[in-house]
Enzyme design. Structure first.
Site, PDB file in Angstrom:
ATOM      1  N   ARG A  21       7.082   7.482  -5.344  1.00 52.09           N
ATOM      2  CA  ARG A  21       5.948   8.286  -5.808  1.00 52.09           C
ATOM      3  C   ARG A  21       6.328   9.710  -6.190  1.00 52.09           C
ATOM      4  NH1 ARG A  21       1.319   6.102  -1.569  1.00 52.09           N
ATOM      5  NH2 ARG A  21       0.925   4.139  -2.685  1.00 52.09           N
TER       6      ARG A  21
ATOM      7  N   HIS B  24      -2.370  12.985  -1.977  1.00 50.70           N
ATOM      8  CA  HIS B  24      -2.710  11.659  -1.448  1.00 50.70           C
ATOM      9  C   HIS B  24      -2.394  11.479   0.031  1.00 50.70           C
ATOM     10  CE1 HIS B  24      -3.390   7.374  -1.464  1.00 50.70           C
ATOM     11  NE2 HIS B  24      -2.131   7.098  -1.171  1.00 50.70           N
TER      12      HIS B  24
ATOM     13  N   ALA C 223      -5.177   3.346  12.814  1.00 49.47           N
ATOM     14  CA  ALA C 223      -4.305   3.646  13.952  1.00 49.47           C
ATOM     15  C   ALA C 223      -5.104   3.793  15.239  1.00 49.47           C
ATOM     16  CB  ALA C 223      -3.503   4.918  13.676  1.00 49.47           C
TER      17      ALA C 223
ATOM     18  N   HIS D  69       0.081  11.405  -5.314  1.00 47.17           N
ATOM     19  CA  HIS D  69       0.073  10.049  -5.872  1.00 47.17           C
ATOM     20  C   HIS D  69       0.072  10.160  -7.390  1.00 47.17           C
ATOM     21  CE1 HIS D  69      -1.060   5.920  -6.736  1.00 47.17           C
ATOM     22  NE2 HIS D  69      -0.916   5.624  -5.458  1.00 47.17           N
TER      23      HIS D  69
END
Length: 634
Positions: free
Chosen positions: A325, A392, A57, A281
């Site tokens: 998830r 995660h 980003a 995760h």
């Protein structure tokens, strides 16, 4: 000098700054309160824009700004290509339609559903609509995508994704570079940043925002190489510092994921949003936490319990191992609780890949084959990988519009209010496109779409080269005082001890399943850990390459994020996405379809909680209708 033709020479004098830019102004030394008196050399810089963080980003925002003619500084506490984006494996979502007919509106539907209807639909509209363009842009920059036999970008199956708005079966929407997509993306974006002469300040640790009358006017940073302090003046400051996974004991995050930008924003008196939503995760390697990509299940892998059963068929009859998830992580946890875990302690489950053809493992999953061998001692062609849900991703962060502008709440009206001078993107931001649960492979998409959105917004609203307003000469001295206090801390507890106590508390009390009792205990425990920071001991008193000092400053940032996470979670009395309450088992749209905002000015100070509405409309309802709340099943 390079000879091109006889009599013609060319001089290569292109300047690219990696550790320092030309100094605009060096001011006098500032005495600290330590004994004997120490002095801090402060150097001032002036830029149009400063970007903090050089992951996906940050790089996309930085080179977008540099390309548009803005004098842009990019600060990073580590070399850009070591940023955590490099660890992303599975891919980046976009409705290209290379494997079957697809539509970005289906991608939007899946993202809203995946968010458990906490995502802001104007931002989700923008992200999914821009996704195909963003992926093609990456391809044009040279990102080496895996290919189909006819040469198109290869797309694999990922969790929570469907064709025809959930009615047409599994979608193949995730564009991949084998299982090293983040690595390829990061190097591609870094190349573009170099091409556009972004000014890099590498191994500079950003300490705090500089603010003036409620406006963010830059950042103050510590140069680890020579111990100098640098104040960066900027008309726009962009936070792209990633998440804070290291607040937990077991996580897939790099050790550098310490929530620095979030804590800087919090100390400046601005809110953070939805920190209670922490993604686990499903497949971190048991014992190490290293990530095994969801792409392993997308290529045909499946989960097994101690009875050899593919148990996901009971929890998600349609999507099975490719449910979202949060659903898969809860299912694994429930199997272990029911005594169907594997191993001596029956505390994990297995990911089976050995049935896949060796050529698929070699071509599509080379990285995880190596990771499993190194960290689990497993040959994936012969035996399953032991896995366990592992922290995660942080869905929460700095509240941000789809334009990248950071938000707070107007005290008088209660409405959203843009924070002048401050922007954010990536995992540090909460746009909120992920809501209560992020879909796999939407994170890399988030990075490039909103990194570019930040650059575009600034290009539309700021003229390059404008002069800076005069500021007080002591701006940032409060941050230097904190640095000095931490550097000279002579308490009885090592940084590593306090950090471990924080991580154990978060892992135990703010985990996959939550109750009011565990959350209240978590708030009490993390508050006590937070207080012990006053008793920290820093052994190294130097200013040059002082990792002890940097880790302690990072711990200070982690404690800010962890405390607000626990308090925010204790207040939300429903189950939504990654926030699963055993005592409030259902989603409550009437009372809780809203974003949590939390304020905490500094370590060991109270957390204040408020709420803001979820944005339930799209950017243009004629182009794309909003997705109304419904039962979320896979």
């Amino acid at each position: 000098m390079l000879s091109l033709k006889k009599g013609i020479t060319k001089s290569y004098i292109l300047q690219r700054t990696f550790t320092s830019s030309s100094v605009v102004r060096q001011i006098g030394e500032v005495k600290s309160e330590s004994k004997p008196p120490a002095k801090y050399h402060i150097i001032d810089h002036e830029y149009d824009c400063v970007v903090v963080g050089a992951g996906g980003a940050g790089l996309r925002a930085a080179f977008g700004l540099a390309e548009a003619g803005y004098k842009t500084a990019c600060l990073s506490k580590l070399f850009p290509t070591r940023s955590h984006t490099v660890a992303a494996q599975g891919g980046i979502n976009a409705a290209l339609g290379n494997m079957h007919p697809d539509d970005w509106k289906s991608h939007m539907y899946d993202t809203v559903k995946g968010s458990d209807w906490l995502g802001d639909q104007d931002a989700i509209h923008y992200m999914t609509r821009e996704a195909p363009k963003s992926v093609i842009e990456l391809e044009h920059y040279g990102m080496p995508f895996s290919r189909t036999e006819d040469g198109r970008i290869y797309q694999r199956a990922f969790g929570g994704q469907s064709k025809d708005f959930g009615k047409g079966g599994q979608a193949y929407r995730t564009c991949a570079v084998a299982d090293r997509t983040g690595h390829a993306m990061l190097h591609t974006l870094y190349g573009q940043a170099l091409k556009n002469n972004t000014h890099f300040f590498i191994e500079y640790f950003a300490m705090d925002l500089l603010t003036h009358n409620g406006e963010v006017v830059g950042v103050i940073a510590y140069n680890q190489e020579d111990g100098t302090i640098h104040r960066f003046r900027a008309h726009k400051t962009v936070i792209a510092t990633g998440g804070y996974g290291r607040a937990y004991f077991s996580c897939t995050s790099a050790h550098t994921c310490t929530g620095d930008g979030n804590a800087m924003v919090s100390r400046a008196g601005f809110p953070l949003e939805d920190l209670e939503f922490v993604q686990f995760h499903p497949s971190g390697i048991y014992g190490s936490g290293c990530l095994i990509t969801e792409g392993a299940r997308g290529e045909g892998g499946f989960l097994l319990n101690s009875e050899g059963e593919r148990f996901m068929e009971r929890y998600a009859p349609t999507a099975k191992d490719l449910a979202s998830r949060d659903v898969v992580s809860r299912a694994i946890t429930m199997e272990i609780r029911a005594g169907r875990g594997v191993g001596k302690n029956k505390d994990h489950i297995l990911l089976q890949l050995s049935h896949l053809p060796p050529e698929v493992l070699k071509e599509r999953l080379p990285g995880i084959s190596e990771t499993a061998a190194v960290f689990a001692g497993v040959d994936v062609t012969q035996e399953p990988i032991p896995v366990l849900p592992t922290v995660h991703y942080n869905m929460g962060g700095i509240p941000t519009k789809w334009t990248g502008e950071a938000l707070t709440i107007d005290e008088e009206t209660g409405e959203d209010k843009v924070i002048p001078g401050l922007m954010a993107c990536g995992e540090a931001a909460c746009v909120s496109v992920h809501g209560a649960n992020r879909l796999g492979a939407n994170s890399l998409l988030d990075l490039v779409v909103f990194g570019r959105a930040v650059a575009n917004t600034i290009a539309d609203t700021l003229q390059p080269g404008l002069p800076h307003k005069p500021l007080a000469s002591n701006i940032g001295h409060e941050s230097i005082a904190n640095l000095d206090k931490v550097r000279n801390a002579r308490g009885s507890l090592k940084t590593s001890q306090i950090r471990l106590n924080m991580q154990r508390t978060m892992q135990k009390d703010v985990s996959v399943f939550r109750t009011q009792d565990t959350l209240d205990e978590g708030v009490r425990n993390i508050t006590e850990v937070d207080k012990t920071f006053e008793d920290v001991h820093v052994s190294d008193k130097s200013m040059i390459w002082n990792s002890d000092l940097v880790e302690t400053l990072e711990l200070q940032n982690l404690l800010t994020c962890a405390t607000q996470t626990a308090v925010s979670a204790s207040k939300r009395k429903e189950s939504r996405g990654a926030h699963a309450r055993e005592d409030y088992a259902k989603r409550d749209d009437v009372n809780w379809r809203k974003h949590t905002l939390s304020w905490q000015k500094g370590t060991s100070t109270p957390v204040k909680i408020k709420y803001r509405n979820v944005i339930a409309h799209t950017l243009d309802e004629n182009e794309c209708a909003p997705v109304p709340p419904a039962v979320r099943s896979y």
